[in-house]
Design a protein around this motif. Structure first.
Motif: not given
Length: 340
Positions: A179-180, A205-210, A212-218, A240-250
């Motif tokens: 999906i990424i 939002g879907v990038v965040m929810d998954l 998907a930090q590999a898509l940070l440049p995009e 901020k969500c990437f840093q604080q929640e990580g896989e908890d987002l998924v």
């Protein structure tokens, strides 16, 4: 100021199983089931019809598919008929049964122009559209991409198609890595630039929810090019969500996007305003030799309130997408505070 993404749902508090466990099963014919599901009745939620539906699945599926086709063929008639409900129950039952034959009829309904999909289904699409699409697409991403990239389709429908990609990953029906890559291809040449900023916000939002930090440049490039509606979601909030929640987002995304059940409609405000309660199971409380409470079903009339069955969650009243905005601006809610 950080703005939380508005399309992210809260966890489903309504327990559809509570009604299944506490409702008496009633033998019904296919015609009786369809009759109960056909019209909205504020005082009578069709729980018996829904409980009986699974036993008539083979006969009901063609009828439900036909109901969706009728609405797509003549939407104006159903928009004017506010009490028609069979097509709404059809969406939920067919999704609950994972009926792949429903994909094309649902795509036709969701692809109707302008506000027609919402006029016909209320808040169904924005509340559960992603799960409905994911349930009937048979793991295929192509139909979802057709919706998401079609500029002539309502932006909220397109957003739910993007969200459905995330649902497939959350349900484990497609790998997160797959999906990424789909989301990356949408960034590269799938979504129009500049295009609908709300659709781009759903993509972000879907990038965040998954997670998907590999898509940070995009992501950063999309915000740098002002493609994303920042009244919906901001880059600062995502990072901020990437840093604080990580896989908890998924995990949180999976929790708020569980498979739908037609019984959940009992929790809608249109029904809960009448304080719908499932029929109680008649039981008596007896103290055994060891003092432990033992329950058994009694043939005697229920007389004492010794057992209270679960009560469906009563949703607070909410402003519909096409209602006047409560802020007093004179605009529709979806064009005013509904996007903030």
């Amino acid at each position: 100021m950080e703005i939380e993404i508005t399309r992210k749902k809260t966890a489903r508090a309504f327990d559809a199983n509570a009604i299944r466990k506490t409702s008496s099963h009633k033998v019904m014919t296919t015609d009786e089931i369809l009759k109960q599901l056909a019209r909205f009745d504020r005082n009578n939620f069709p729980h018996d019809a829904l409980l009986a539906a699974a036993a008539h699945k083979e006969e009901l599926v063609p009828e439900l598919l036909a109901a969706l086709d009728r609405v797509s063929t003549n939407p104006a008639a159903f928009i004017e008929d506010h009490d028609s409900m069979l097509h709404v129950f059809a969406l939920y039952l067919l999704a609950e049964w994972r009926e792949t034959r429903a994909l094309e009829p649902i795509l036709r309904l969701f692809s109707l122009p302008d506000e027609q999909p919402h006029d016909l289904t209320g808040d169904v699409i924005t509340s559960d559209g992603a799960q409905i699409l994911a349930a009937v697409c048979d793991r295929h991403v192509e139909p979802l991409l057709r919706l998401a990239t079609n500029e002539s389709i309502n932006e909220y429908v397109r957003g739910q198609a993007l969200e459905a990609l995330g649902v497939l990953a959350a349900w484990g029906e497609r790998s997160k890595a797959e999906i990424i890559e789909v989301l990356r291809s949408l960034f590269q040449d799938g979504l129009k630039r500049p295009g609908d900023a709300y659709v781009w916000a759903e993509w972000a939002g879907v990038v965040m929810d998954l997670n998907a930090q590999a898509l940070l440049p995009e992501l950063r490039e999309a915000f740098d090019l002002y493609l994303v509606d920042e009244t919906v979601i901001t880059l600062d909030y995502i990072e901020k969500c990437f840093q604080q929640e990580g896989e908890d987002l998924v995990e949180a995304f999976a929790e708020t996007h569980r498979p739908v059940s037609a019984m959940e409609i009992a929790g809608w405000a249109a029904y809960t305003e009448t304080e719908y309660q499932p029929p109680p199971i008649r039981r008596e409380l007896v103290v055994g030799e060891l003092g432990a409470p033992l329950y058994y079903e009694s043939s005697e009339p229920y007389t004492a309130p010794v057992y209270s069955p679960p009560v469906p969650y009563v949703a607070p009243p909410k402003t519909g997408r096409n209602d006047a905005c409560p802020c007093g601006s004179g605009k529709k809610f979806k064009k005013c505070c509904g996007k903030n």
